[in-house]
Enzyme design. Structure first.
Site, PDB file in Angstrom:
ATOM      1  N   HIS A   1      34.605  41.151  64.073  1.00 18.75           N
ATOM      2  CA  HIS A   1      35.234  42.447  64.322  1.00 18.75           C
ATOM      3  C   HIS A   1      36.692  42.275  64.735  1.00 18.75           C
ATOM      4  CE1 HIS A   1      35.335  46.677  65.370  1.00 18.75           C
ATOM      5  NE2 HIS A   1      35.940  46.345  66.503  1.00 18.75           N
TER       6      HIS A   1
ATOM      7  N   GLU B   1      32.336  43.082  58.046  1.00 19.55           N
ATOM      8  CA  GLU B   1      31.272  43.242  59.038  1.00 19.55           C
ATOM      9  C   GLU B   1      30.322  44.378  58.669  1.00 19.55           C
ATOM     10  OE1 GLU B   1      32.281  44.833  62.983  1.00 19.55           O
ATOM     11  OE2 GLU B   1      34.265  45.339  62.163  1.00 19.55           O
TER      12      GLU B   1
ATOM     13  N   CYS C   1      42.317  30.029  30.866  1.00 17.53           N
ATOM     14  CA  CYS C   1      42.386  30.346  32.292  1.00 17.53           C
ATOM     15  C   CYS C   1      43.726  29.964  32.896  1.00 17.53           C
ATOM     16  CB  CYS C   1      41.247  29.639  33.034  1.00 17.53           C
ATOM     17  SG  CYS C   1      41.250  29.953  34.808  1.00 17.53           S
TER      18      CYS C   1
ATOM     19  N   CYS D   1      43.176  33.578  33.955  1.00 22.83           N
ATOM     20  CA  CYS D   1      42.959  33.733  35.396  1.00 22.83           C
ATOM     21  C   CYS D   1      44.203  33.482  36.254  1.00 22.83           C
ATOM     22  CB  CYS D   1      41.872  32.781  35.874  1.00 22.83           C
ATOM     23  SG  CYS D   1      40.592  32.376  34.695  1.00 22.83           S
TER      24      CYS D   1
ATOM     25  N   LYS E   1      47.339  35.783  35.510  1.00 19.26           N
ATOM     26  CA  LYS E   1      46.886  37.143  35.825  1.00 19.26           C
ATOM     27  C   LYS E   1      46.890  37.389  37.332  1.00 19.26           C
ATOM     28  CE  LYS E   1      42.816  37.655  36.611  1.00 19.26           C
ATOM     29  NZ  LYS E   1      41.766  37.896  35.655  1.00 19.26           N
TER      30      LYS E   1
ATOM     31  N   TYR F   1      37.080  44.094  32.309  1.00 18.33           N
ATOM     32  CA  TYR F   1      37.836  43.673  33.485  1.00 18.33           C
ATOM     33  C   TYR F   1      39.289  43.368  33.159  1.00 18.33           C
ATOM     34  CZ  TYR F   1      37.289  38.759  32.056  1.00 18.33           C
ATOM     35  OH  TYR F   1      37.350  37.560  31.386  1.00 18.33           O
TER      36      TYR F   1
ATOM     37  N   GLU G   1      42.433  45.294  35.033  1.00 13.26           N
ATOM     38  CA  GLU G   1      43.377  44.447  35.761  1.00 13.26           C
ATOM     39  C   GLU G   1      44.799  44.684  35.289  1.00 13.26           C
ATOM     40  OE1 GLU G   1      40.426  40.685  36.831  1.00 13.26           O
ATOM     41  OE2 GLU G   1      41.586  40.663  34.975  1.00 13.26           O
TER      42      GLU G   1
END
Length: 458
Positions: free
Chosen positions: A435, A440, A43, A48, A51, A177, A181
């Site tokens: 908002h 939302e 990682c 991670c 990346k 993934y 990526e």
């Protein structure tokens, strides 16, 4: 005080191993950890962290373009690969130091050497034999490259972060993934990028709407996606590489990155010396307490091939430590784990896919919204965001949440808390939205989409 050199010897100083070592030492255990490659594991070093830094780097070209609609004039831009790599290396080095400091402060003995299992209570590390009441295997995973002619010319995610130069053309092979990526990273940095996947649609196991929406957005951004395509062989030439596909066609490129999966990193660890049971894929077989068939040997993280995510390995390390050295009875909960994919646009997901929800609950309601984010009303960008919520009709409980769009991971982390709390659709409806935000939409969708046939198996 036991007759062993240590109460716990951890092999592997990745996220799970370091957490287990630190927590166990903090609970009074005498702990040692061995790492022969880099502190922090995959990682921190080749996963991670670098990346995500590369994703940031690759997205700036879109930001420069989008700023024009807001009145900004950006002059000539240029990207320097060596600067990115050097700055990434500096940050990774800092994190390596942080991990070493954490271990030292916890009183953990660090061996910067390879460790192998000799028997149920002995490891060999740095040329010496050390005994421990318990041994914990936390050696993670390793990239898998299929066997085909010329596979020595391809690279994996282990090597991609330290390339000497950025290629002009690249092929990314895979449908998981990591593949999506890196296809986005290369494309964003100006590389002529092809992504190849042997199946009809990538990201198997994700919700079908998520998969198709991301496909469309990546194509709009310029990634050449080729499904039902696979490389049969690779030849190195004076001008680069030539990939021969299974259909007989060829593609010339400068680099081929294989992201076709990872396997548990158990080779040559000596586990057979102690009689530790391994699965066919090399994973260490453990029970719910992470204990192998050898009572003194445990394993956790990617090496047990359950859920290959850094936060999961950390959580497993916490369960192990609390149960082993505080006498607790914690159980690892693998349900409703929030997940992000740092594709472009990014994915956030927690809970069940539509297919899984149909199979489990039968009657479900689907709430779905696809829209152009407010930012792009001025930027002129064509990127669209997808938001989807799946509800068990009988209980009104929200059982699936999926998003494709900017900051999907950040949004999904908060939704993950709602999932653990058992939130219903009524709870979402009763929540006032912030908002104007994309998030939302999750509290303003009132009408389910018309019922449709269940999605095909994923």
């Amino acid at each position: 005080m036991s007759n062993y050199d240590y109460d716990l010897f951890v092999i592997g100083a990745g996220s799970g191993g370091v957490r287990a070592a630190r927590m166990s030492a903090g609970m009074g255990a005498r702990v040692a950890v061995a790492e022969d490659r880099y502190l922090g594991g995959t990682c921190v070093n080749v996963g991670c962290v670098p990346k995500k830094l590369f994703v940031y780097a690759s997205h700036f070209q879109e930001d420069f373009h989008d700023s024009a609609g807001f009145g900004w004039t950006v002059g000539d831009t240029a990207f320097d690969w060596k600067t990115l790599v050097a700055n990434k290396d500096k940050e990774i080095s800092r994190l390596n130091g942080v991990y070493e400091m954490l271990l030292n402060n916890a009183g953990v003995k660090l061996f910067n050497a390879r460790a192998t299992v000799v028997d149920a209570n002995t490891v060999e590390v740095g040329g010496e034999k050390v005994t421990a009441e318990r041994i914990l295997i936390a050696t993670g995973g390793w990239p898998t490259v299929p066997d085909f002619p010329g596979n020595e010319h391809v690279i994996t995610s282990n090597e991609v972060f330290s390339l000497e130069t950025l290629p002009k053309r690249a092929i990314v092979v895979g449908g998981g993934y990591i593949a999506v990526e890196f296809a986005g990273i290369f494309n964003g940095l100006g590389v002529e990028t092809i992504q190849m996947y042997r199946g009809p649609l990538f990201l198997r196991g994700f919700d079908a709407d998520v998969r198709s929406h991301l496909r469309d957005e990546m194509v709009k951004k310029g990634v050449d996606i080729r499904f039902n395509a696979n490389i049969a062989s690779v030849e190195k030439t004076e001008d680069g590489l030539v990939a021969m596909l299974e259909d007989g066609s060829t593609v010339e490129t400068d680099l081929i990155l294989y992201a076709t999966g990872r396997h548990p990193n158990t080779a040559n660890l000596g586990l057979e010396n102690a009689g530790v049971e391994l699965a066919k894929n090399g994973a260490v077989v453990v029970d719910e307490d992470f204990r192998t068939n050898v009572p003194s040997i445990y394993a956790l993280g990617d090496v047990i091939h359950r859920v290959a995510l850094t936060p999961v390995a950390i959580a497993e390390g916490m369960v192990f430590s609390h149960n082993t050295y505080k006498g607790e009875n914690r159980k690892m909960d693998y349900r409703d784990i929030p997940t992000a994919v740092f594709s472009q646009p990014s994915i956030g997901t927690v809970g069940l896919t539509e297919t899984e929800a149909h199979d489990k609950y039968g009657e479900i309601d689907i709430y779905r919204s696809a829209f152009r984010p407010m930012k792009h009303t001025l930027s002129g960008g064509e990127e669209r965001t997808l938001i989807k919520m799946i509800v068990d009709r009988a209980s009104d409980k929200v059982v699936g949440f999926h998003m494709v769009g900017p900051e999907a991971g950040e949004i999904t982390q908060g939704i993950g808390v709602a999932f653990k709390a058992g939130a219903t659709k009524a709870d979402f409806d009763a929540t006032i939205g912030i908002h104007p935000t994309s998030a939302e939409e999750f509290v303003t969708m009132r009408e389910p989409v018309p019922e449709a046939p269940a999605q095909a198996a994923e």
